[in-house]
Design an enzyme around this catalytic site. Sequence first.
Site, short mmCIF file in Angstrom:
data_model
loop_
_atom_site.label_atom_id
_atom_site.label_comp_id
_atom_site.label_asym_id
_atom_site.label_seq_id
_atom_site.Cartn_x
_atom_site.Cartn_y
_atom_site.Cartn_z
N GLU A 135 0.82 -1.21 0.00
CA GLU A 135 0.00 0.00 0.00
C GLU A 135 0.85 1.25 0.00
O GLU A 135 0.52 2.25 -0.66
CB GLU A 135 -0.96 -0.01 1.20
N HIS B 180 -6.63 -6.21 -10.59
CA HIS B 180 -6.18 -7.24 -9.65
C HIS B 180 -6.10 -8.62 -10.29
O HIS B 180 -5.81 -9.60 -9.60
CB HIS B 180 -7.13 -7.29 -8.45
#
Length: 1004
Positions: A431, A510
């Site tokens: 992240e 993803h």
Amino acid sequence: MNLCRSRFPSGGPPPQAPLILLRCFAMVLFLLGILPFSTPAVTPGTKASPFLAQHQAVPSASEAGENIANAIRKAVARPSAGPSPGIYRDDETGVPIHIGRQKLEYLLRSAHKPAIGSTPLDTALNLIESHPEIFRLHDPRNELLPAGEHRDSGGRVHVRFEQVREGVPVLGCAMTMHFDADGSMYAFTGRYIPTPAALKPGEIKISAESALRLAREALAEKARIGDTEKLARILPVRTEPVPELVILPGTGPGESRPAWKVELRPNLRERWLLFPDVRTGEIIEAWQANPSQGTVVTATALDALGQERNFPVTLESGTYYLADPESNIIAYDAGGRVITSESDVVLFSSQNNTWTDSIAVSAYANLRASYEYYLQEHGRAGVDGNRMQLPVLVHYSPDGSPYFNAFWAGEFMAFGDGRPYAQALDVVAHELTHGVVQYTVGLEYRFQSGALSEAICDLMACYVDPDWLIGEDLPAGAIRNVLTPWDYGLPQTMERYQFLSIDQDNGGVHINMGIPSRAVALLSENIGREKTADILYHVLDSRYLVPRAQFSDFRLAMTLAAADLFGGDSAEAAAVAPAFEAVGITTDDTSQPPGDVPPPEGGEWIAFIYNGRLALSRPGNTDPEAFVFPINTPVFTGSASPVSICRNGIRAIFVDASNNLRSLEIATLRELLLDDSGVWSSVALSCDGSRLAATTIFADSTLFVFDLDNPDESKAIRLYTPGSELSRSYYAMFADALDWNMDGTQILFDQFNRIPVQNGNPIEFWNVNVMDVESETIVQVQLTTDRSVQTGNPSYAETTDRLIVCDLLAPEFGYNAMVTVDLFNLQITELRQNGFITVNGMTLANLGVPRYAPDDRNVIFQQISPEQNGVAVLTIPLQENRMNPAGEAILLHGGELPRWFVQAEPTGVAEGDDGVPRAFRLGLNRPNPFNPSTLIPFSLSSPAHVVLEIIDILGQRVAVLADGELPEGDHEAVFDGTRLGSGVYFSRLRAGSSVESRKMLLLK
């Protein structure tokens, strides 16, 4: 980005929102006495209903086709506040700091009787004026500056005032009056001083320049001067602070001291406020204004895996905080709540340096470890490279239920409780890397560029936590394998690439991520992890990718980076191609910038707002006498986009001064009221005029998109702060400037976001976004590399979707400019520094709200101009690249919020042709507006004696174009207005007893 704008919480009378950065032109008008401050788009108190009224659709007009769909009704409960105690005073000054309900009711009975329809602000000022013995202010209406009204979720209204003396702020002194939902005052709170002494003529002995020099000298003894200028990576900018005149409060009039307020940044983590006396230059006060700058100590605690972690924390005033001044990481507890103005995030703290929240410990310590990796291995200090503050929200929830993810949201990071992602170092590093990607190559989070973002984040996470698994420390085990993505169901070669739409995982970000990530993992297996990590980071740091990069671009970028680091003939550079060939990524499909379209053809005009009315002028005109006002309806000026004109220049949609929605057919000057709900703020017509985007005056984070051809397809879209992992954080307050792309599928807009922080300054930021209207997906456009820089008022170029122009504002550095941006490679070019102006001691950003000309060879913008005694319209020529200035700005004339447009010649049936048989028909002149001549068509159903004449606005005949017998059929006449002035004229056709007229517009 309208920094002077008031925004009102949806569902109630519209109070003024908190100040955002600096106030712009509305503040200037207030200070000049032209407009009352705090006059919002709708006067406070005039909307009695606690609802945002439903916006009814209006029947479409036969030519315009303006259809406005129904909006959304919103209700808010209005509980009343409970009783509060009596009056309390400050021991030193004697002024009240709290007055309760009963005492206020008594004081109100003896106060000046308010006028019918008075607002809470009026009631508050009447009370203070009526009791000088209590409030100890000589002239409250000139000593109290309205600083906003806020309506809370319970319906209570809170009216805030800031103390000033002859326009000079009294530092830190303010008061608030609190009203029940029914309008009764129930409390007063404040901290201020009795009326201080005013500055005497000649009392200022120290100039602003001298104050700045003295402050710098004093700061050199207090703080370490280091680091490079924060804006150095954006533009070669001026970072000269602007001293502000203030009064430092004392306990009495003679004890208050006038001073210069000087804000200085000696390094990237500190912000100092210093106050030189205006008479002597003595530094009266000086302090470091950024939070969490106390003593750094070490804490030891168990993380969520039961491992003992050591990490730095800050000790300040006897309390320990999860805040690290070195890395600038600050941890907040969101408490699993939906964060609103009533439930702020809280800085994690401890009284004894004991930390029992293992998830918070994991998030904080893992972020610190990821930060250290980037610093030690790649020399990068934080996501932006300059140790920008990194807030992390732990126990985050968007809806009150446990959130099953973690994400990066452009300005902060968040971890939910549904899955303990914070305990996994590689997930945290993943992240954080999203932030690094954002502040380097700015990959758009959709399709292949979004999959590249996810792949790069996985790869860097695997270099921070050295294995190929992602999330192996989670209770359920790993979630991906970067070396062998197929183990977890992800494609690992281009043969299995999934072609998905934007509303399916943002185009497969993803899913297809496994293909490029495996290629780099294979390279690592060949040449080693450390070398590959250096190559991958060099791709980011050297900006070798563009925002819409494809997998092929990534292969080329890795090749280039490897050659940079190890040489073009090195084994490392040679190993790149086989690794990418193994997964099927070739160099055949590199990204290409969007193409150009020809500029529209027709007559060029500039529309702008002049003295509150819509005006038209010719480009290059500098004479206000040549302005033409096609309508008399006053126009709203409280947003960046109150007027929009479609690409062919035929139709305009605008917000009037009462916040109603109106249209104007420019060729016919026909005006229609589309919606009279009194709530509209910004509008934007798509290029073909078929779609309308609009926002309201409410801070309800709603963007309305009206389909003018098919009203049933209209929708209300809730704005959000986009983040990684497809996260949607609902901290968006409102959008302001709006613009459509060429094909009317996407909206470019700026957005104000706000996360309230308990007992601290909220986390506030503007960002620029693009929304895909069909899927309602928002993608952030990364325009700056520093979070203290605000970007807003964006608009597309007219011949390409590749370029935009916008305002770039860094108030901390005294920098305010217009910039052009290439969205393909994120190149930012300074167009013009617009600077700041100072009025009565207030420093204001001189925002440009710029727009491209129809051929993209000029930019038109506004500026507060002393020569024009207000706002002026200027243009600046551009070079062939449509980004760099080709000369100095040219002042045209007074006016604001200009739009440069082209009007194509009208086609189709003339207005009034409803199929009813007539003896004759007078057609629409073309072009209209015209300069100097125009063609007037008309037709006769039978021979007749015809008089065709031109009449001015006063009813006087100025020309006769035909007077005599004409046969049946179609006819034309040319009118030449060379000898006439700009203005509205009428063509009038008489045939027997029949008469028909048309309105025309002569613009010179």
